[in-house]
Design an enzyme around this catalytic site. Structure first.
Site, PDB file in Angstrom:
ATOM      1  N   ASP A   1     -21.872  42.413 -25.127  1.00  0.00           N
ATOM      2  CA  ASP A   1     -22.382  43.706 -24.440  1.00  0.00           C
ATOM      3  C   ASP A   1     -22.649  44.759 -25.635  1.00  0.00           C
ATOM      4  OD1 ASP A   1     -23.080  45.180 -22.419  1.00  0.00           O
ATOM      5  OD2 ASP A   1     -21.181  46.022 -21.870  1.00  0.00           O
TER       6      ASP A   1
ATOM      7  N   HIS B   1     -25.445  46.636 -21.376  1.00  0.00           N
ATOM      8  CA  HIS B   1     -25.694  46.627 -19.864  1.00  0.00           C
ATOM      9  C   HIS B   1     -26.217  48.203 -19.516  1.00  0.00           C
ATOM     10  CE1 HIS B   1     -21.549  48.934 -20.194  1.00  0.00           C
ATOM     11  NE2 HIS B   1     -22.007  49.494 -19.091  1.00  0.00           N
TER      12      HIS B   1
ATOM     13  N   SER C   1     -20.071  54.634 -21.283  1.00  0.00           N
ATOM     14  CA  SER C   1     -20.197  53.455 -21.829  1.00  0.00           C
ATOM     15  C   SER C   1     -21.051  53.466 -23.027  1.00  0.00           C
ATOM     16  CB  SER C   1     -20.782  52.453 -20.866  1.00  0.00           C
ATOM     17  OG  SER C   1     -19.785  52.417 -19.941  1.00  0.00           O
TER      18      SER C   1
END
Length: 469
Positions: free
Chosen positions: A154, A124, A229
């Site tokens: 992911d 993402h 992230s």
């Protein structure tokens, strides 16, 4: 004289009796009053306790070495979108002055895993990028190439043209223990490299049990905020045990829960991308769910933990090994299986044709078999919310047809899963489909504005046609 002698004898006897009484009663009472409290172990029959003196509270864990080993191997990843258009509304309506430029579409962190520049991050973070820019902790900047991605987990693999970079070695996430100290290392750029400490709060955590593909995260209370992230979750030895991926928050900021993809799963995905170009997913070939109190009651199960086998896929490794419906899986390769995400998390670190030892309960007896994993082949038709997989010969015979693909998963909550799952699709947009490659070719070849016309055979053997626009 005789009276004097008698009086003397009586006095001596009286003194002896008095002294004896003192010795017998008073001194024994004094001795018994100096008793010592029995040890805690002797008095812990009702409420166990430990009153050991000089007990040391706190931790002797030293995070400095782990931080020093890892902070320079976590990078900032900037997702750039290249545009060519008007700079203001006047240029948009009246033309002229069009220019090229770049805009930041998103940003996050990444982990260098090899000295020659392979970097792991979240999908993402880089999704939809026209250009990727990677900045090291020493401010050196590189343009990165996307080697491959896996949206389901992911995870994305990038490559920069560099040598002798500091990197973080993979650790074994199967060995991670609850309560173990961990560091979350990120590089949100505006703060440069950041390190936060916490413990492992849970393993095999599934954030959305209703999802078609079960998740299996490491949960930690180490603070992870937006921009981190794709960063590293490391143990105190500086080994990579997870890729930080998500937080649970109503505000978008850290509130005590953070989640990471286990390193064994991330490493397997990366190696698959490097060797095969895509992810090679092995499966047992069962469908089922976690043993719940409701299942224990309704199915009269004799265990409260494990994975209940509801369906065994024909021709799968599970069927070939002798696993049957109603079996309860408790261990795989000596890894305890208490819930469905334990199973999916471990199997996700394996490949097709790998062998695993499966321990299960049947009629109250424990058994063990060796299962050879088979390859999971599917295709997601995102525009209509269906996942399809190749149908076995047995499944086709059950519908009395010669070809087709089965509807494997329903990806939208507004679709009748009970009515659609398991049906066989024979045509899409009036073209025969014999495997998932046919489905992919048809879907990828149509225009986005075109409808999707699906012809399938339902559970009653009747042909149905549905048009999605």
């Amino acid at each position: 004289m005789k009276k004097l002698a008698s009086l003397l004898i009586v006095s001596v006897l009286g003194g002896a009796l008095t002294l004896g009484s003192y010795k017998l009663f008073l001194e024994e009472e004094e001795i018994s009053s100096n008793f010592t409290l029995p040890s805690t172990e002797e008095t812990s029959n009702f409420i166990p306790a430990n009153y050991a003196e000089n007990r040391s509270y706190g931790t002797n864990a030293d995070f400095t070495e782990a931080a020093e080993k890892t902070v320079h191997a976590v990078v900032h990843v900037k997702n750039m979108a290249v545009f060519n258009g008007a700079r203001n509304p006047f240029e948009f309506y009246y033309g002229g002055g069009r220019s090229e430029g770049k805009a930041v579409q998103g940003a996050g962190s990444g982990v260098i895993i090899t000295p020659d520049g392979y970097i792991v991050t979240n999908n993402h973070v880089i999704e939809g990028a026209s250009e990727l820019e990677v900045t090291l902790n020493n401010n050196q900047t590189y343009t990165a190439e996307v080697i491959g991605t896996d949206k389901a987990s992911d995870i994305a693999l990038l490559k920069v043209d560099a040598e002798n970079l500091e990197y973080i070695p993979f650790g074994n996430s199967n060995n991670v223990k609850l309560g173990e100290w961990v560091l979350a290392v990120g590089n949100p750029f505006n703060l440069k490299s950041t390190v936060t400490a916490g413990i492992v709060s849970a393993k095999a955590r599934d954030l959305n049990p209703a999802d078609a593909i079960p998740q299996s995260f490491i949960q930690t209370d180490a603070a992870i905020n937006p921009g981190n992230s794709g960063g590293a979750l490391v143990n105190i030895n500086g080994e990579l045990i997870g890729i930080n991926t998500a937080i649970t928050s109503k505000t978008g900021s850290y509130v005590g829960y953070a989640f990471a993809v286990p390193s064994n799963n991330a490493r397997k995905i990366v190696e698959d991308i490097m060797e095969y170009g895509d992810v090679q997913q092995g499966i047992l070939g069962i469908k089922g769910g976690s043993v719940t109190p409701r299942a224990v009651k309704e199915l009269s199960l004799n265990t409260t933990q494990g994975v209940y086998v509801a369906v065994v896929s024909p021709g799968s490794g599970a069927e070939n090994a002798g696993i049957k419906e109603n079996d309860i899986i408790r261990k795989i390769d000596n890894i305890q299986i208490n819930k469905f995400s334990d199973l999916t998390g471990y199997i996700s670190s394996k490949r097709p044709n790998d062998e695993v030892a499966v321990t299960f309960l049947r009629d109250g007896r424990e058994r063990e078999v060796t299962v050879t994993l088979t390859k999971y082949e599917s295709y997601r038709i995102k525009s209509i919310g269906l996942e399809v997989a190749n149908a076995s010969k047995e499944e086709l015979r059950g519908y009395n047809i010669e070809y087709g693909v089965k509807i494997n998963q329903i990806l939208r909550n507004d679709l009748p899963a009970d009515e659609l799952a398991g049906n066989i699709i024979t045509e899409i947009n009036n073209e025969e489909v014999r495997n998932i490659q046919d489905v992919e070719r048809i879907i990828e070849g149509k225009r986005s504005s075109d409808p999707v016309v699906v012809t399938f055979i339902d559970g009653n053997g009747e042909k149905q046609r549905v048009v999605w626009r």
